[in-house]
Design an enzyme around this catalytic site. Structure first.
Site, short mmCIF file in Angstrom:
data_model
loop_
_atom_site.label_atom_id
_atom_site.label_comp_id
_atom_site.label_asym_id
_atom_site.label_seq_id
_atom_site.Cartn_x
_atom_site.Cartn_y
_atom_site.Cartn_z
N HIS A 61 -3.97 27.78 4.87
CA HIS A 61 -3.78 29.20 4.97
C HIS A 61 -2.56 29.34 6.10
CE1 HIS A 61 -6.53 28.06 8.31
NE2 HIS A 61 -6.35 29.23 8.80
N HIS A 63 -2.61 31.10 8.99
CA HIS A 63 -2.92 31.33 10.60
C HIS A 63 -1.91 30.29 11.12
CE1 HIS A 63 -6.82 33.56 9.98
NE2 HIS A 63 -5.84 34.24 10.33
N ASP A 65 -2.28 28.32 13.79
CA ASP A 65 -2.46 27.10 14.20
C ASP A 65 -2.51 25.99 13.02
OD1 ASP A 65 -4.67 28.93 13.58
OD2 ASP A 65 -6.11 27.32 14.38
N HIS A 66 -2.22 26.44 11.81
CA HIS A 66 -2.25 25.90 10.65
C HIS A 66 -0.70 25.61 10.20
CE1 HIS A 66 -6.88 25.17 10.42
NE2 HIS A 66 -6.76 26.37 11.34
N HIS A 139 -12.44 32.71 4.30
CA HIS A 139 -11.94 33.12 5.50
C HIS A 139 -11.17 34.46 5.32
CE1 HIS A 139 -10.73 31.38 9.35
NE2 HIS A 139 -9.44 31.57 9.23
N HIS A 260 -10.97 20.50 14.66
CA HIS A 260 -10.48 21.70 14.65
C HIS A 260 -11.46 22.70 15.66
CE1 HIS A 260 -10.02 26.23 13.53
NE2 HIS A 260 -8.81 25.68 13.20
#
EC number: 3.1.26.11
Length: 299
Positions: A61, A63, A65-66, A139, A260
């Protein structure tokens, strides 16, 4: 070689000891980079991973941090003039984010990722060695988990070959045709289950989590929170260590990798204790940056 190279293990906020997410799965001739968060290119250097090692990028996805490391990784692929195609899988709803990250700054574009956006559940890639599929997770933004499955095969038994007098090139003929001079492949081999891997990031508990994990030899799964904060996990669309462990136990996972982690927790051992208390008895890794986790040997 089949192994997981852990490049980063932090959730929303990196720490002094944990980089943002990043995971490379080496699977025979493939190098699949999952969720390249900020700093992934530098972590690759520390881990001895080159841009030439990459054949696929899978983003769960968009976001930060990914995915914020995607810009640097794509530019490095171009700088190093990677000669083979690098296929990118990501939620189709985030096409505009993918495009912005690929063109975040000026650079000489010599290699463009092969775009393969994911629009729904199902198989997203098939090779001679494995099938890659995706399942929609739960999510606040659209997110997908990924599952890699090797087809079942058969293991040849040399003693049975010898008993039937089959040697040399005849072995290959028997494997190709399934029968040779009245001897069947079943008579000289045993079933060999294909190996399975799954990557499950930011999500609440949902049916897809268990389906992705089912029968996996290696499961990489988020455990952002501990069970005492289960309500907070549900509110923000995450799992606890206990939820991940119970899922893995029910799914028959052989090696569980928890990662994570929220920066609120100072004791990594707490995740191991919670996973064991939840009933998971298989091999367990509480991931640290730059860990290398081999895919378990065949059953």
């Amino acid at each position: 070689m089949r192994e997981l190279v852990v490049l980063g293990t932090a959730s929303q906020v990196p720490t002094r000891h944990r980089n943002h997410n990043g995971y490379l799965l080496r699977w025979d001739g493939e190098g699949i980079l999952f969720d390249p968060g900020e700093g992934t290119q530098r972590q690759m250097l520390h881990a001895g991973v080159a841009a030439h090692d990459l054949t696929r990028i899978c983003v769960t996805h968009f976001h930060g941090d990914h995915s914020l490391g995607l810009a640097g990784v794509v530019q490095r692929i171009n700088l190093d003039r990677v000669p083979h195609p690098v296929t990118a899988h990501y939620p189709a709803s985030g096409e505009h984010f993918f495009d912005r990250l690929c063109h975040a700054t000026a650079y000489r574009e010599t290699v463009a990722p092969v775009r393969a956006p994911v629009a729904g559940d199902g198989v997203i890639a098939e090779t001679a060695g494995f099938t890659l599929s995706a399942r929609r997770l739960s999510h606040p933004v659209e997110a997908f988990g990924y599952r890699l499955a090797e087809p079942d095969g058969r293991r040849i038994l040399p003693d049975r070959l010898a008993a039937h007098g089959i040697t040399g090139p005849d072995v290959g003929l028997l494997q190709r045709d399934g029968e040779l001079r009245g001897v069947t492949l079943d008579q000289v081999s045993v079933p060999r289950p294909g190996q399975k891997f799954a990557f499950v990031m930011d999500t609440r508990m949902c049916d897809a989590v268990g389906e992705l994990a089912d029968g996996c030899d290696l499961l990489v799964i988020e455990s952002t929170f501990l069970d005492a904060d289960e309500d907070l996990a549900r509110e923000h669309g995450h799992l606890t260590a206990a939820q991940a462990a119970r899922t893995a136990a029910a799914a028959g996972v052989r090696h569980l990798v928890l990662t994570h982690f929220s920066q609120r927790y100072r004791d990594p051992d707490a995740f191991e204790r919670e996973a064991r208390d939840a009933g998971f008895q298989g091999a367990l890794t509480i991931a640290r940056d730059l860990d290398r986790v081999p895919v378990p040997k065949r059953r």
